[in-house]
Design a protein around this motif. Sequence first.
Motif, PDB file in Angstrom:
ATOM      1  N   ASP A 183      66.968  23.484  11.110  1.00 37.91           N
ATOM      2  CA  ASP A 183      66.100  24.793  10.786  1.00 37.91           C
ATOM      3  C   ASP A 183      64.776  24.379  11.034  1.00 37.91           C
ATOM      4  OD1 ASP A 183      68.375  26.291  10.835  1.00 37.91           O
ATOM      5  OD2 ASP A 183      68.568  26.318   8.564  1.00 37.91           O
ATOM      6  N   ILE A 184      64.504  23.201  10.627  1.00 33.95           N
ATOM      7  CA  ILE A 184      63.174  22.951  10.339  1.00 33.95           C
ATOM      8  C   ILE A 184      62.648  22.605  11.893  1.00 33.95           C
ATOM      9  CG2 ILE A 184      61.785  20.757  10.001  1.00 33.95           C
ATOM     10  CD1 ILE A 184      63.454  20.138   7.553  1.00 33.95           C
ATOM     11  N   LEU A 185      63.416  21.947  12.763  1.00 35.09           N
ATOM     12  CA  LEU A 185      62.775  21.862  14.132  1.00 35.09           C
ATOM     13  C   LEU A 185      62.625  23.240  14.792  1.00 35.09           C
ATOM     14  CD1 LEU A 185      65.198  19.067  15.347  1.00 35.09           C
ATOM     15  CD2 LEU A 185      62.895  18.686  14.885  1.00 35.09           C
ATOM     16  N   PHE A 186      63.696  24.149  14.519  1.00 35.86           N
ATOM     17  CA  PHE A 186      63.517  25.263  15.163  1.00 35.86           C
ATOM     18  C   PHE A 186      62.174  26.063  14.600  1.00 35.86           C
ATOM     19  CE2 PHE A 186      64.244  29.837  14.481  1.00 35.86           C
ATOM     20  CZ  PHE A 186      64.388  30.465  15.418  1.00 35.86           C
ATOM     21  N   VAL A 187      62.087  26.152  13.221  1.00 33.11           N
ATOM     22  CA  VAL A 187      60.878  26.776  12.905  1.00 33.11           C
ATOM     23  C   VAL A 187      59.437  26.228  13.218  1.00 33.11           C
ATOM     24  CG1 VAL A 187      59.535  27.380  10.699  1.00 33.11           C
ATOM     25  CG2 VAL A 187      62.254  27.877  10.853  1.00 33.11           C
ATOM     26  N   GLY A 188      59.614  24.809  13.374  1.00 32.25           N
ATOM     27  CA  GLY A 188      58.561  24.041  13.693  1.00 32.25           C
ATOM     28  C   GLY A 188      57.973  24.501  15.235  1.00 32.25           C
ATOM     29  N   LEU A 189      59.187  24.575  15.942  1.00 33.56           N
ATOM     30  CA  LEU A 189      58.856  24.939  17.470  1.00 33.56           C
ATOM     31  C   LEU A 189      58.547  26.336  17.632  1.00 33.56           C
ATOM     32  CD1 LEU A 189      59.277  24.074  20.339  1.00 33.56           C
ATOM     33  CD2 LEU A 189      61.789  24.618  20.258  1.00 33.56           C
ATOM     34  N   ALA A 190      58.986  27.526  16.677  1.00 36.61           N
ATOM     35  CA  ALA A 190      58.644  28.535  16.748  1.00 36.61           C
ATOM     36  C   ALA A 190      57.190  28.918  16.529  1.00 36.61           C
ATOM     37  CB  ALA A 190      59.735  29.546  15.961  1.00 36.61           C
ATOM     38  N   ARG A 191      56.656  28.177  15.348  1.00 37.04           N
ATOM     39  CA  ARG A 191      55.399  28.432  14.833  1.00 37.04           C
ATOM     40  C   ARG A 191      54.255  27.959  16.001  1.00 37.04           C
ATOM     41  NH1 ARG A 191      53.370  23.898  12.474  1.00 37.04           N
ATOM     42  NH2 ARG A 191      51.619  24.988  11.112  1.00 37.04           N
ATOM     43  N   LYS A 192      54.610  27.086  16.740  1.00 34.20           N
ATOM     44  CA  LYS A 192      53.648  26.668  17.870  1.00 34.20           C
ATOM     45  C   LYS A 192      53.381  27.613  18.774  1.00 34.20           C
ATOM     46  CE  LYS A 192      53.929  22.596  19.703  1.00 34.20           C
ATOM     47  NZ  LYS A 192      52.964  21.954  19.136  1.00 34.20           N
ATOM     48  N   ASN A 193      54.197  28.880  19.079  1.00 35.30           N
ATOM     49  CA  ASN A 193      53.788  29.673  19.926  1.00 35.30           C
ATOM     50  C   ASN A 193      54.182  30.969  19.553  1.00 35.30           C
ATOM     51  OD1 ASN A 193      52.958  27.942  22.617  1.00 35.30           O
ATOM     52  ND2 ASN A 193      54.887  27.212  22.104  1.00 35.30           N
ATOM     53  N   PHE A 194      53.744  31.395  18.097  1.00 34.16           N
ATOM     54  CA  PHE A 194      54.514  32.535  17.576  1.00 34.16           C
ATOM     55  C   PHE A 194      54.166  33.628  17.997  1.00 34.16           C
ATOM     56  CE2 PHE A 194      54.828  35.263  13.907  1.00 34.16           C
ATOM     57  CZ  PHE A 194      56.245  35.258  13.529  1.00 34.16           C
ATOM     58  N   GLU A 195      53.255  33.883  18.621  1.00 34.94           N
ATOM     59  CA  GLU A 195      52.880  35.459  19.226  1.00 34.94           C
ATOM     60  C   GLU A 195      53.959  35.704  20.328  1.00 34.94           C
ATOM     61  OE1 GLU A 195      48.979  36.486  20.423  1.00 34.94           O
ATOM     62  OE2 GLU A 195      48.163  35.946  18.387  1.00 34.94           O
ATOM     63  N   VAL A 196      54.268  34.628  21.070  1.00 33.07           N
ATOM     64  CA  VAL A 196      55.240  35.069  22.214  1.00 33.07           C
ATOM     65  C   VAL A 196      56.490  34.950  21.536  1.00 33.07           C
ATOM     66  CG1 VAL A 196      56.109  33.991  24.594  1.00 33.07           C
ATOM     67  CG2 VAL A 196      53.674  33.906  23.900  1.00 33.07           C
ATOM     68  N   VAL A 197      56.747  33.840  20.686  1.00 37.58           N
ATOM     69  CA  VAL A 197      58.152  33.673  19.973  1.00 37.58           C
ATOM     70  C   VAL A 197      58.490  34.902  19.381  1.00 37.58           C
ATOM     71  CG1 VAL A 197      59.321  32.480  18.287  1.00 37.58           C
ATOM     72  CG2 VAL A 197      58.400  31.172  20.193  1.00 37.58           C
ATOM     73  N   SER A 198      57.703  35.579  18.590  1.00 38.30           N
ATOM     74  CA  SER A 198      57.992  36.687  17.661  1.00 38.30           C
ATOM     75  C   SER A 198      58.569  37.787  18.642  1.00 38.30           C
ATOM     76  CB  SER A 198      56.773  37.018  17.075  1.00 38.30           C
ATOM     77  OG  SER A 198      55.637  37.464  17.656  1.00 38.30           O
ATOM     78  N   ASP A 199      57.997  37.846  19.947  1.00 32.42           N
ATOM     79  CA  ASP A 199      58.534  38.946  20.872  1.00 32.42           C
ATOM     80  C   ASP A 199      59.924  38.763  21.258  1.00 32.42           C
ATOM     81  OD1 ASP A 199      56.152  40.502  20.698  1.00 32.42           O
ATOM     82  OD2 ASP A 199      55.288  39.435  22.333  1.00 32.42           O
ATOM     83  N   HIS A 200      60.161  37.435  21.482  1.00 30.20           N
ATOM     84  CA  HIS A 200      61.587  37.079  21.827  1.00 30.20           C
ATOM     85  C   HIS A 200      62.393  37.239  20.706  1.00 30.20           C
ATOM     86  CE1 HIS A 200      60.164  35.452  25.388  1.00 30.20           C
ATOM     87  NE2 HIS A 200      59.522  34.309  25.036  1.00 30.20           N
ATOM     88  N   LEU A 201      62.139  36.866  19.688  1.00 26.69           N
ATOM     89  CA  LEU A 201      63.139  36.964  18.407  1.00 26.69           C
ATOM     90  C   LEU A 201      63.276  38.716  18.131  1.00 26.69           C
ATOM     91  CD1 LEU A 201      61.514  34.640  15.806  1.00 26.69           C
ATOM     92  CD2 LEU A 201      63.805  34.548  17.028  1.00 26.69           C
ATOM     93  N   LYS A 202      62.063  39.552  18.180  1.00 25.50           N
ATOM     94  CA  LYS A 202      62.307  40.757  18.036  1.00 25.50           C
ATOM     95  C   LYS A 202      63.101  41.558  18.954  1.00 25.50           C
ATOM     96  CE  LYS A 202      59.386  45.077  17.813  1.00 25.50           C
ATOM     97  NZ  LYS A 202      58.144  45.571  17.893  1.00 25.50           N
ATOM     98  N   GLY A 203      62.963  41.024  20.319  1.00 22.41           N
ATOM     99  CA  GLY A 203      64.058  41.801  21.254  1.00 22.41           C
ATOM    100  C   GLY A 203      65.459  41.093  21.100  1.00 22.41           C
ATOM    101  N   THR A 204      65.797  40.053  20.810  1.00 22.68           N
ATOM    102  CA  THR A 204      67.055  39.475  20.535  1.00 22.68           C
ATOM    103  C   THR A 204      67.716  40.240  19.277  1.00 22.68           C
ATOM    104  OG1 THR A 204      66.479  37.737  19.346  1.00 22.68           O
ATOM    105  CG2 THR A 204      66.839  37.444  21.684  1.00 22.68           C
ATOM    106  N   LYS A 205      66.869  40.561  18.481  1.00 20.07           N
ATOM    107  CA  LYS A 205      67.321  41.390  17.214  1.00 20.07           C
ATOM    108  C   LYS A 205      67.552  42.740  17.489  1.00 20.07           C
ATOM    109  CE  LYS A 205      66.126  42.876  12.410  1.00 20.07           C
ATOM    110  NZ  LYS A 205      65.108  43.014  11.464  1.00 20.07           N
ATOM    111  N   GLU A 206      66.457  43.315  18.395  1.00 22.50           N
ATOM    112  CA  GLU A 206      66.852  44.880  18.751  1.00 22.50           C
ATOM    113  C   GLU A 206      67.889  45.221  19.381  1.00 22.50           C
ATOM    114  OE1 GLU A 206      63.273  45.755  20.314  1.00 22.50           O
ATOM    115  OE2 GLU A 206      62.133  46.221  18.311  1.00 22.50           O
ATOM    116  N   ILE A 207      68.242  44.277  20.480  1.00 21.54           N
ATOM    117  CA  ILE A 207      69.395  44.730  21.416  1.00 21.54           C
ATOM    118  C   ILE A 207      70.823  44.364  20.735  1.00 21.54           C
ATOM    119  CG2 ILE A 207      69.954  42.008  22.105  1.00 21.54           C
ATOM    120  CD1 ILE A 207      69.999  43.130  25.086  1.00 21.54           C
ATOM    121  N   VAL A 208      70.909  44.045  19.514  1.00 19.49           N
ATOM    122  CA  VAL A 208      72.088  44.065  18.910  1.00 19.49           C
ATOM    123  C   VAL A 208      72.120  44.959  17.782  1.00 19.49           C
ATOM    124  CG1 VAL A 208      72.956  41.545  19.445  1.00 19.49           C
ATOM    125  CG2 VAL A 208      71.475  41.940  17.338  1.00 19.49           C
ATOM    126  N   GLU A 209      70.817  45.703  17.580  1.00 18.13           N
ATOM    127  CA  GLU A 209      71.037  46.585  16.614  1.00 18.13           C
ATOM    128  C   GLU A 209      71.783  47.810  16.702  1.00 18.13           C
ATOM    129  OE1 GLU A 209      69.373  46.843  13.250  1.00 18.13           O
ATOM    130  OE2 GLU A 209      69.130  44.809  13.635  1.00 18.13           O
TER     131      GLU A 209
END
Length: 284
Positions: A252-278
């Motif tokens: 989890d530490i590695l994942f969050v550390g990696l995600a925060r490096k490019n958060f604007e792009v990553v947040s779109d990916h996270l949002k997209g993967t969440k929305e598709i299963v909603e």
Amino acid sequence: MSVVLKINEMKDQLTNSEQKIANCILDNSHKVYNMSIHELANSCNTSSSSIVRFCRKMGFDGFKEFKIELAKDVADSEKNKDIVYEDVSVDDSIQAVINKISSGNIKSIENTLELLDSYEVEKAINALDKANNIYLYGIGASGLVAMDFQYKLMRINRNAFMYLDSHTQLSTSVNIQKDDVAVGISHSGKTLEIFKAMDMANMKGATTISITKYGDNPVSNVSDIKLYVGGIEQNLRVGAIASRIAQLTVVDILFVGLARKNFEVVSDHLKGTKEIVEEFKIEK
């Protein structure tokens, strides 16, 4: 880092004579601070030079430095003397099981925080960020942790590969490239399949990251970046449960550390993967 934690994590790497010293120190930890090196040697039925060698193996310059750090451990243990971490017994009530498993998991995470080197964690995150492909290796419970990491990396559009079949894992290590990263997860650091996969990835020039228990072990010894997790002192299966929680914490530490490096792009990916299963969620 806690001296007591370090001794317990390294116990299986000690010689018989070193284990005798370790047990002697742990049994008399409240007295060692007031002992001279000669007094401790006599108490442990060994020589002063053996005590010095033991202290150096634990990462200290000598007995004086070791003794000071041990005294800090004793003071901390006095503050937390009412907190008990115990093995689960067959006679325990459900409430006792709840308390013991929860306490063990918490202690495992606390120990991991002591063992983790922030510099090594940052190196691991940077390596993962630059990787063309990320190959994850783990067997059994560690394999499930690797699968969890693969899922998280997939959600932020990283090329991450994990196969539960150990032979398939070994096959991927043969074809790994210099711009790839291999992550080997093994609490003992002695899992043969993980060692062989990491050794091959290392020979191929890929960056290798290990997640193992503290100290020298085959998997960490062939890795460029070494991340250590803490367990708990018990020898029963409850210890294996806690080590898995510790591994998941590092992931989890590695994942969050990696995600925060490019958060604007990553947040779109996270949002997209969440929305598709909603749409598959049951409405109230």
